[in-house]
Design a protein around this motif. Structure first.
Motif, short mmCIF file in Angstrom:
data_model
loop_
_atom_site.label_atom_id
_atom_site.label_comp_id
_atom_site.label_asym_id
_atom_site.label_seq_id
_atom_site.Cartn_x
_atom_site.Cartn_y
_atom_site.Cartn_z
N PHE A 25 7.38 -4.55 -0.06
CA PHE A 25 7.90 -3.50 0.83
C PHE A 25 8.58 -4.16 2.03
N LEU A 26 9.77 -3.67 2.38
CA LEU A 26 10.51 -4.23 3.51
C LEU A 26 10.80 -3.17 4.55
N GLU A 27 10.63 -3.51 5.80
CA GLU A 27 11.07 -2.63 6.89
C GLU A 27 12.58 -2.85 7.09
N LYS A 28 13.20 -1.89 7.79
CA LYS A 28 14.64 -2.03 8.05
C LYS A 28 14.88 -3.29 8.89
N ASP A 29 15.93 -3.99 8.55
CA ASP A 29 16.34 -5.23 9.23
C ASP A 29 15.41 -6.41 8.98
N GLN A 30 14.37 -6.17 8.19
CA GLN A 30 13.47 -7.30 7.88
C GLN A 30 14.17 -8.22 6.90
N LYS A 31 13.94 -9.51 7.04
CA LYS A 31 14.61 -10.47 6.17
C LYS A 31 13.95 -10.47 4.78
N ALA A 32 14.80 -10.44 3.77
CA ALA A 32 14.24 -10.44 2.41
C ALA A 32 13.68 -11.81 2.07
N PRO A 33 12.46 -11.87 1.51
CA PRO A 33 11.85 -13.18 1.22
C PRO A 33 12.46 -13.86 0.00
N PHE A 34 13.12 -13.09 -0.84
CA PHE A 34 13.77 -13.69 -2.01
C PHE A 34 14.89 -12.78 -2.48
N GLN A 35 15.72 -13.30 -3.38
CA GLN A 35 16.86 -12.51 -3.87
C GLN A 35 16.35 -11.43 -4.83
N GLY A 36 16.88 -10.25 -4.73
CA GLY A 36 16.42 -9.20 -5.65
C GLY A 36 17.25 -7.95 -5.53
N VAL A 37 16.73 -6.82 -6.05
CA VAL A 37 17.44 -5.53 -6.01
C VAL A 37 16.75 -4.66 -4.96
N LEU A 38 17.52 -4.07 -4.10
CA LEU A 38 16.96 -3.25 -3.02
C LEU A 38 17.06 -1.78 -3.39
N PHE A 39 15.93 -1.09 -3.31
CA PHE A 39 15.88 0.35 -3.63
C PHE A 39 15.51 1.12 -2.38
N PRO A 40 16.13 2.29 -2.14
CA PRO A 40 15.61 3.15 -1.08
C PRO A 40 14.22 3.66 -1.51
N ARG A 41 13.38 3.95 -0.55
CA ARG A 41 12.01 4.37 -0.86
C ARG A 41 11.99 5.63 -1.75
N ASP A 42 12.86 6.61 -1.39
CA ASP A 42 12.88 7.86 -2.17
C ASP A 42 13.23 7.61 -3.64
N GLU A 43 14.16 6.67 -3.84
CA GLU A 43 14.54 6.33 -5.22
C GLU A 43 13.36 5.70 -5.96
N ALA A 44 12.62 4.87 -5.21
CA ALA A 44 11.46 4.22 -5.81
C ALA A 44 10.40 5.26 -6.19
N VAL A 45 10.25 6.28 -5.34
CA VAL A 45 9.28 7.35 -5.63
C VAL A 45 9.72 8.11 -6.89
N GLN A 46 11.02 8.37 -6.98
CA GLN A 46 11.54 9.07 -8.16
C GLN A 46 11.34 8.23 -9.42
N LEU A 47 11.60 6.93 -9.26
CA LEU A 47 11.44 6.03 -10.40
C LEU A 47 9.98 6.01 -10.86
N ARG A 48 9.07 6.00 -9.88
CA ARG A 48 7.63 6.03 -10.20
C ARG A 48 7.31 7.30 -11.00
N LYS A 49 7.84 8.45 -10.55
CA LYS A 49 7.60 9.71 -11.26
C LYS A 49 8.14 9.64 -12.69
N GLY A 50 9.34 9.06 -12.81
CA GLY A 50 9.95 8.93 -14.13
C GLY A 50 9.10 8.07 -15.06
N LEU A 51 8.57 6.99 -14.49
CA LEU A 51 7.74 6.09 -15.32
C LEU A 51 6.42 6.75 -15.69
N ILE A 52 5.87 7.55 -14.77
CA ILE A 52 4.62 8.29 -15.09
C ILE A 52 4.90 9.26 -16.24
N ASP A 53 6.06 9.93 -16.16
CA ASP A 53 6.46 10.85 -17.24
C ASP A 53 6.61 10.11 -18.57
N ALA A 54 7.23 8.94 -18.50
CA ALA A 54 7.44 8.15 -19.73
C ALA A 54 6.10 7.75 -20.33
#
Lengths: 130, 89
Positions: A25-54
């Motif tokens: 989890f990253l706060e705004k303006d916090q430096k990323a500890p490694f290279q990766g894909v950044l998701f908005p929190r709401d998108e992550a919540v939706q993704l979680r719901k989708g995975l629970i459905d799956a």
């Protein structure tokens, strides 16, 4: 706005082994500890719901498969019962037929019985009239 | 002589009677055997029916749990834990 760094989700979804760090989890303006894909929190919540459905769909699908097998087993049991009754019915029909039809031995026995009864009657009458 | 004829007739009649009785007794025994087999199969079918009901209940339970899990308020830690727990080993 709070944002979430999702590193392994995409990798996870396409089933490739993860070889890097955890989801963080990253706060705004916090430096990323490694290279990766950044998701908005709401998108992550939706993704979680989708995975629970799956997950749910997968589990329900497996359960339906088991139920289908169980229904097939029930069907087999009912078939076995039907066959048992059909066989018994056939046996009883054959028994009934053979009971109706007198065999040669039975015919002879009835004939002998008739002869004996007639002879006994004649003998009895003779005795009485003497 | 008459007694002998009478005895013979009685003997034949008895044999015929016993023969018929034996036939019906055999049929009754076979019927009992069939009933027993049917009873065992019924018991098996009931057990399977119980398992089918159990699967139905399990599906309902899974759906309820999933709905509950989806609708609950998630913290940031819940989210990261969720995704981290899904990583293949």
């Amino acid at each position: 706005m709070k944002i979430l760094l999702i590193f392994s989700i995409i990798v996870n979804l396409i089933n490739i082994p993860v070889y890097a760090d955890d989801v963080t989890f990253l706060e705004k303006d916090q430096k990323a500890p490694f290279q990766g894909v950044l998701f908005p929190r709401d998108e992550a919540v939706q993704l979680r719901k989708g995975l629970i459905d799956a997950d749910l769909n997968k589990a329900v699908n497996e359960s339906y498969k088991k139920s289908l097998d169980l229904y097939k087993t029930t069907n087999d049991i009912k078939d076995e019962q039907i066959n048992l009754l059909i066989n018994r019915n056939d046996q009883l029909a054959k028994s009934l037929n053979s009971a109706r039809e007198t065999t040669g031995l039975e015919k002879f026995a009835w004939f002998a019985l008739g002869v004996a009864a007639t002879a006994a009657t004649v003998y009895g009458i003779k005795k009485i009239t003497q | 002589m008459g007694y002998l004829i009478g005895l013979g007739a009685a003997l034949i009649a008895t044999i015929l009677y016993l023969w018929n009785k034996k036939q019906s007794a055999e049929a009754l025994l076979e019927n009992l055997d069939t009933k027993e087999k049917l009873g065992k199969l019924n018991a098996k079918a009931e057990r399977v029916s119980g398992l089918i009901k159990w699967e139905e209940d399990k599906r309902e339970e899974l759906t309820k749990d999933a709905e509950k899990e989806k609708n609950k308020e998630v913290t940031n830690e819940d989210l990261t834990d969720f995704f981290n727990n899904r990583k293949p080993n």
